[in-house]
Scaffold this motif. Structure first.
Motif, short mmCIF file in Angstrom:
data_model
loop_
_atom_site.label_atom_id
_atom_site.label_comp_id
_atom_site.label_asym_id
_atom_site.label_seq_id
_atom_site.Cartn_x
_atom_site.Cartn_y
_atom_site.Cartn_z
N LEU A 313 -40.57 32.68 -52.03
CA LEU A 313 -40.91 32.71 -53.39
C LEU A 313 -42.18 32.17 -53.76
O LEU A 313 -42.85 32.45 -54.82
N ASP A 314 -42.82 31.21 -52.86
CA ASP A 314 -44.04 30.79 -52.97
C ASP A 314 -45.32 31.57 -52.47
O ASP A 314 -46.54 31.14 -52.58
N GLU A 315 -44.94 32.62 -51.87
CA GLU A 315 -45.94 33.71 -51.25
C GLU A 315 -45.42 35.14 -51.46
O GLU A 315 -44.67 35.53 -50.45
N PRO A 316 -45.49 35.71 -52.58
CA PRO A 316 -44.82 37.11 -52.94
C PRO A 316 -44.92 38.13 -51.98
O PRO A 316 -44.58 39.32 -51.73
N ARG A 317 -46.21 37.86 -51.24
CA ARG A 317 -46.84 38.91 -50.31
C ARG A 317 -46.27 38.78 -48.77
O ARG A 317 -46.52 39.50 -48.01
N LEU A 318 -45.43 37.94 -48.58
CA LEU A 318 -44.76 37.65 -47.50
C LEU A 318 -43.13 37.56 -47.47
O LEU A 318 -42.52 37.42 -48.51
N HIS A 319 -42.73 38.54 -46.66
CA HIS A 319 -41.26 38.64 -46.41
C HIS A 319 -40.79 38.45 -44.92
O HIS A 319 -41.55 38.45 -44.06
N LEU A 320 -39.56 37.48 -45.28
CA LEU A 320 -38.99 37.23 -43.84
C LEU A 320 -37.64 37.96 -43.59
O LEU A 320 -36.74 38.28 -44.48
N LEU A 321 -37.50 38.69 -42.39
CA LEU A 321 -36.68 39.54 -42.02
C LEU A 321 -36.02 39.24 -40.66
O LEU A 321 -36.65 38.95 -39.65
N GLY A 322 -34.38 39.09 -40.96
CA GLY A 322 -33.73 38.96 -39.63
C GLY A 322 -33.39 37.64 -39.19
O GLY A 322 -33.06 37.51 -37.96
N TYR A 323 -33.47 36.73 -40.09
CA TYR A 323 -33.34 35.10 -39.82
C TYR A 323 -31.97 34.69 -39.83
O TYR A 323 -31.71 33.50 -39.63
N GLY A 324 -30.96 35.62 -40.59
CA GLY A 324 -29.80 35.13 -40.76
C GLY A 324 -29.55 35.45 -42.01
O GLY A 324 -30.15 36.31 -42.85
N ASP A 325 -28.39 34.91 -42.63
CA ASP A 325 -27.73 35.42 -43.83
C ASP A 325 -28.78 35.02 -45.19
O ASP A 325 -28.59 35.76 -46.22
N TRP A 326 -29.56 33.85 -44.92
CA TRP A 326 -30.65 33.57 -45.92
C TRP A 326 -31.78 34.47 -46.07
O TRP A 326 -32.42 34.70 -47.10
N THR A 327 -31.78 35.67 -45.09
CA THR A 327 -32.67 36.54 -45.42
C THR A 327 -32.00 38.10 -45.32
O THR A 327 -32.50 39.20 -45.16
N GLY A 328 -30.78 38.17 -45.83
CA GLY A 328 -30.07 39.17 -45.93
C GLY A 328 -28.65 39.11 -45.10
O GLY A 328 -28.66 38.61 -44.09
N PRO A 329 -27.70 39.46 -45.65
CA PRO A 329 -26.35 39.50 -45.21
C PRO A 329 -26.21 39.98 -43.58
O PRO A 329 -26.79 41.37 -43.50
N ALA A 330 -25.98 39.45 -42.87
CA ALA A 330 -25.89 39.64 -41.29
C ALA A 330 -27.24 40.28 -40.77
O ALA A 330 -27.43 41.08 -39.84
N SER A 331 -28.23 39.86 -41.54
CA SER A 331 -29.74 40.22 -41.00
C SER A 331 -30.24 40.09 -39.47
O SER A 331 -31.01 40.67 -39.13
N ALA A 332 -29.42 39.12 -38.77
CA ALA A 332 -29.77 38.64 -37.61
C ALA A 332 -29.06 39.81 -36.56
O ALA A 332 -29.06 39.71 -35.54
N THR A 333 -28.45 41.05 -36.83
CA THR A 333 -27.73 42.00 -36.21
C THR A 333 -28.36 43.03 -36.13
O THR A 333 -29.09 43.61 -37.33
#
Length: 354
Positions: A313-333
């Motif tokens: 939210l504070d840096e829209p040019r940055l995306h976080l991917l694969g760290y767990g449900d807070w970056t997408g459902p089951a995204s660490a799988t």
């Protein structure tokens, strides 16, 4: 002076999440590079314990675009099979991966983000951080831990029973890693398995397919303002993969409650009961590996980075991917990272194109 290179997107991390991001960035016709600290393909799967198996059959453990082939003789593929699959995946799609490259920090640089590495700098319009959690093992602050005279390993450091051969071993943790490592040691080791609460095994017919569906249903319910379904936690904590099931059926996986403190020769419970131990294996989880984002100052009071999907939210040019449900459902799988990777690539394409 080291030159600074330019690209539209830098992906930090060349494991499963970085590869999924690369697949979708390519489909969006974006110019990108993937920077991987590891010397060889395979991400964290290269560093797991020898007996680790996936929770799902190969066909349900795939990255976007290419099914994982089955492993001969194994219903649930092992880590070495996953490494082979990831190596083939990045080669098949000719993903632009540079390794080994360590990212030291990401900085705001006017309209761009500057990525500083040990092999020079990059400037990009967007960055996807996909470094995972394996590199930040978590150890709980248990009284007496620093004074324990025996060997202490985190699950990230455990490889095989030979590391603790002849020892009295304490395995701490009631999740999948705790159960799998306890099962690995239960047959020929003097083992004590300790869990925070009684272990909850999922039904034998439930595997990663059902877990992914449960995580997705929970996220959809929350997004729609409906009642929390409980997600994966409502089903249990431990997937009964064959080695775990076999050890449990032989009566070798009986868990003791969490102890109160560590003493020089073992551990002690609140009532004064003690158990001797020569080695402790901590299966106590991980934290997101995000130190390279420190220059952006995105963490809140509790260290959390606020996101909308994968976008910070504070840096829209940055995306976080694969760290767990807070970056997408089951995204660490393996199977779960595809959807958030696709969404991140689409958002970045809109940002860059706009």
């Amino acid at each position: 002076m080291t030159s600074v290179r330019h690209t539209q997107v830098v992906v930090v991390g060349g494991g499963q999440s970085g590869l999924a991001a690369g697949y979708y960035l390519r489909r969006q016709a974006l110019d990108f590079v993937i920077l991987d600290e590891g010397a060889t393909p395979g991400g964290a799967w290269q560093h797991t314990w020898d007996s680790l198996h996936l929770f799902s059959p190969a066909a349900y453990s795939s990255l976007p675009g290419r099914l994982m082939p089955p492993q001969q003789g194994e219903e649930y593929p092992d880590a070495a099979h996953v490494v082979s699959y990831l190596r083939d995946y990045e080669k098949r799609y000719e993903l632009p991966i540079q390794r080994p490259v360590r990212v030291a920090g990401i900085h705001r640089d006017g309209p761009l983000l500057r990525v500083e590495t040990d092999s020079g700098g990059w400037r990009a319009q967007a960055v996807i951080s996909a470094t995972g959690t394996w590199w930040r093992p978590f150890l709980p602050a248990v009284p007496g831990r620093a004074g324990f005279g025996g060997q202490q390993l985190h699950a990230a450091e455990y490889r095989a029973p030979r590391q603790v051969a002849g020892d009295r071993v304490l395995v701490v943790g009631g999740g999948n890693s705790g159960a799998q490592i306890a099962a690995d040691l239960a047959h020929d080791t003097e083992l004590t398995w300790v869990t925070q609460r009684p272990p909850r095994f999922l039904a034998d017919d439930i595997d990663g397919r059902a877990l992914f569906d449960a995580a997705t249903a929970r996220r959809r319910a929350l997004d729609a303002g409906r009642t929390d379904t409980g997600g994966v936690a409502s089903l249990g904590d431990i997937v009964a993969v064959p080695p775990v099931r076999q050890a449990r059926e032989r009566g070798l996986l009986k868990a003791a409650p969490m102890f109160a403190r560590i003493v020089p020769g073992g551990v002690e419970w609140a009532d004064g009961t003690r158990a001797q131990a020569d080695a402790i294996i901590w299966c106590t989880g991980f934290r997101p590996a995000l130190s390279h984002l420190a220059p952006l100052r995105l963490r809140g009071r509790r260290g959390h980075i606020a996101t909308d999907g994968t976008r910070t939210l504070d840096e829209p040019r940055l995306h976080l991917l694969g760290y767990g449900d807070w970056t997408g459902p089951a995204s660490a799988t393996l199977v779960g990272v595809g959807r958030p990777a696709r969404d991140a690539a689409r958002e970045i394409a809109q940002l860059v194109g706009g």
